[in-house]
Design a protein around this motif. Sequence first.
Motif, short mmCIF file in Angstrom:
data_model
loop_
_atom_site.label_atom_id
_atom_site.label_comp_id
_atom_site.label_asym_id
_atom_site.label_seq_id
_atom_site.Cartn_x
_atom_site.Cartn_y
_atom_site.Cartn_z
N GLY A 1 0.82 -1.20 0.00
CA GLY A 1 0.00 0.00 0.00
C GLY A 1 0.85 1.24 0.00
N VAL A 2 0.20 2.39 -0.21
CA VAL A 2 0.90 3.68 -0.19
C VAL A 2 0.09 4.68 0.61
CG1 VAL A 2 1.98 3.22 -2.42
CG2 VAL A 2 -0.13 4.57 -2.33
N VAL A 3 0.80 5.61 1.25
CA VAL A 3 0.17 6.68 2.02
C VAL A 3 0.76 8.00 1.56
CG1 VAL A 3 -0.32 7.63 4.30
CG2 VAL A 3 -0.03 5.15 4.02
N GLY A 4 -0.09 8.92 1.14
CA GLY A 4 0.38 10.24 0.71
C GLY A 4 -0.17 11.32 1.62
N PHE A 5 0.74 11.97 2.37
CA PHE A 5 0.37 13.14 3.16
C PHE A 5 0.51 14.37 2.26
CE2 PHE A 5 0.99 10.37 6.73
CZ PHE A 5 0.32 10.94 7.80
N TYR A 6 -0.59 15.06 2.02
CA TYR A 6 -0.64 16.25 1.17
C TYR A 6 0.28 16.13 -0.04
CZ TYR A 6 1.90 17.10 5.62
OH TYR A 6 2.61 16.95 6.78
N GLY A 7 0.16 14.97 -0.70
CA GLY A 7 0.92 14.76 -1.93
C GLY A 7 0.36 15.62 -3.05
N GLY B 1 -7.64 20.60 4.60
CA GLY B 1 -8.72 21.34 3.96
C GLY B 1 -8.40 22.79 3.69
N ALA B 2 -7.36 23.33 4.37
CA ALA B 2 -6.96 24.72 4.17
C ALA B 2 -5.63 24.81 3.43
CB ALA B 2 -6.87 25.43 5.52
N ASP B 3 -5.34 23.81 2.61
CA ASP B 3 -4.10 23.78 1.84
C ASP B 3 -4.37 24.43 0.48
OD1 ASP B 3 -1.83 23.22 0.37
OD2 ASP B 3 -1.71 21.13 0.99
N PRO B 4 -3.87 25.66 0.23
CA PRO B 4 -4.16 26.33 -1.03
C PRO B 4 -3.50 25.67 -2.23
CG PRO B 4 -2.53 27.58 0.20
CD PRO B 4 -3.01 26.49 1.11
N TYR C 1 -8.82 16.96 6.25
CA TYR C 1 -9.03 17.50 7.60
C TYR C 1 -9.42 18.97 7.50
CZ TYR C 1 -6.79 13.18 9.05
OH TYR C 1 -6.48 11.85 9.24
N PRO C 2 -10.65 19.31 7.86
CA PRO C 2 -11.12 20.69 7.74
C PRO C 2 -10.23 21.66 8.53
CG PRO C 2 -12.95 19.22 8.19
CD PRO C 2 -11.70 18.41 8.39
N HIS D 1 -1.35 22.85 4.74
CA HIS D 1 -0.28 22.00 4.23
C HIS D 1 0.70 21.76 5.37
CE1 HIS D 1 1.90 20.25 0.85
NE2 HIS D 1 3.02 20.76 1.35
N SER D 2 1.26 20.56 5.43
CA SER D 2 2.24 20.17 6.47
C SER D 2 1.66 20.23 7.88
CB SER D 2 3.53 21.01 6.37
OG SER D 2 3.33 22.35 6.77
N PHE D 3 0.37 19.91 8.04
CA PHE D 3 -0.25 19.92 9.37
C PHE D 3 0.34 18.86 10.28
CE2 PHE D 3 -2.86 16.84 7.02
CZ PHE D 3 -2.93 15.79 7.92
N PHE D 4 0.95 17.81 9.72
CA PHE D 4 1.45 16.70 10.52
C PHE D 4 2.79 17.10 11.14
CE2 PHE D 4 3.21 12.31 11.03
CZ PHE D 4 2.16 11.73 11.71
N ASP D 5 2.72 17.88 12.20
CA ASP D 5 3.90 18.51 12.78
C ASP D 5 3.63 18.77 14.25
OD1 ASP D 5 5.95 20.33 13.56
OD2 ASP D 5 6.13 21.08 11.51
N ARG D 6 4.53 18.35 15.10
CA ARG D 6 4.34 18.50 16.54
C ARG D 6 4.23 19.96 16.96
NH1 ARG D 6 8.50 15.15 19.88
NH2 ARG D 6 9.88 16.89 19.40
N THR D 7 4.79 20.87 16.18
CA THR D 7 4.74 22.29 16.55
C THR D 7 3.38 22.91 16.27
OG1 THR D 7 5.56 23.03 14.38
CG2 THR D 7 7.21 22.52 16.05
N PHE D 8 2.50 22.20 15.54
CA PHE D 8 1.16 22.71 15.25
C PHE D 8 0.19 22.18 16.29
CE2 PHE D 8 1.63 23.41 10.35
CZ PHE D 8 2.60 24.36 10.60
N ALA D 9 0.21 22.78 17.48
CA ALA D 9 -0.61 22.28 18.58
C ALA D 9 -2.09 22.27 18.25
CB ALA D 9 -0.36 23.11 19.84
N GLU D 10 -2.52 23.23 17.42
CA GLU D 10 -3.94 23.33 17.11
C GLU D 10 -4.43 22.21 16.19
OE1 GLU D 10 -1.90 26.30 14.25
OE2 GLU D 10 -1.50 25.21 16.11
#
Length: 260
Positions: free
Chosen positions: A156-162, A192-195, A221-222, A226-235
Amino acid sequence: MCHPPGSRPPDVPPDLLPISGGAGSEDVILTSEDATRFRARLAKADTGDGGVVIAPDVRGLHPFYEELAERFASAGVHAIAIDYFGRTAGISRRGDDFEFREHVAKTKTTTIQADIASAIGHLRGATDARRIFVLGFCMGGRQAFFASAEHAEISGVVGFYGRLSTREGEERTAPKDRAERMRAPVLGLFGGADPGIPASEIEEFDRALKEARVQHHIVTYPGAPHSFFDRTFAEHQDACADAWRRTLSFMKTGDPSSRA
């Protein structure tokens, strides 16, 4: 840029961690089919036959992905994160000031996929991994989608904001254009907010996969950028936790719609 200097992968939800996990990681030098040597980071899980090849963002192999490989190993999945720039920048480690853009322009999908193939082979030889996935972020997410059409042996393959569109000077093919050749199940995770990846492109990709009868699942994800998968993005902790759950469940069950 996807994950800038200082970014770090979010922690795996505690309830998804086995009693014992991986023990760090190590640099390995791999050789592609054209004899190019390139750097990768290998993290072995204590047990398990699952494995993942991690395709980074445009900056290539940097600390975010080295740590991400360790996160997967701690969750019981053998992992190897690869670098894209062995042909143009060599195998040495590079600092945050690395001028990656000139090297990105020299990459080709064919050689990146050849490097992924080498990483798959190394993972099989160095670990007990038999069910191997390809996972990527941004530029790497795009390559992960392409991998579904290029590597018959992957699970299988997984694409994060590919990225789903093409840009000027780029090979004129998008993931949706390769759907008919895709064989490995696909999990697509988007903000969802990735322009840079509008909903219309995600819908087109989803439709192409459906028409090609590719097993797949798409999650948007509403409000997530982009790049939401980041520990620094607490929200965006909830989105990160959900992405971990979906990814690890996919790697355990082979079903991209499953969620731990």
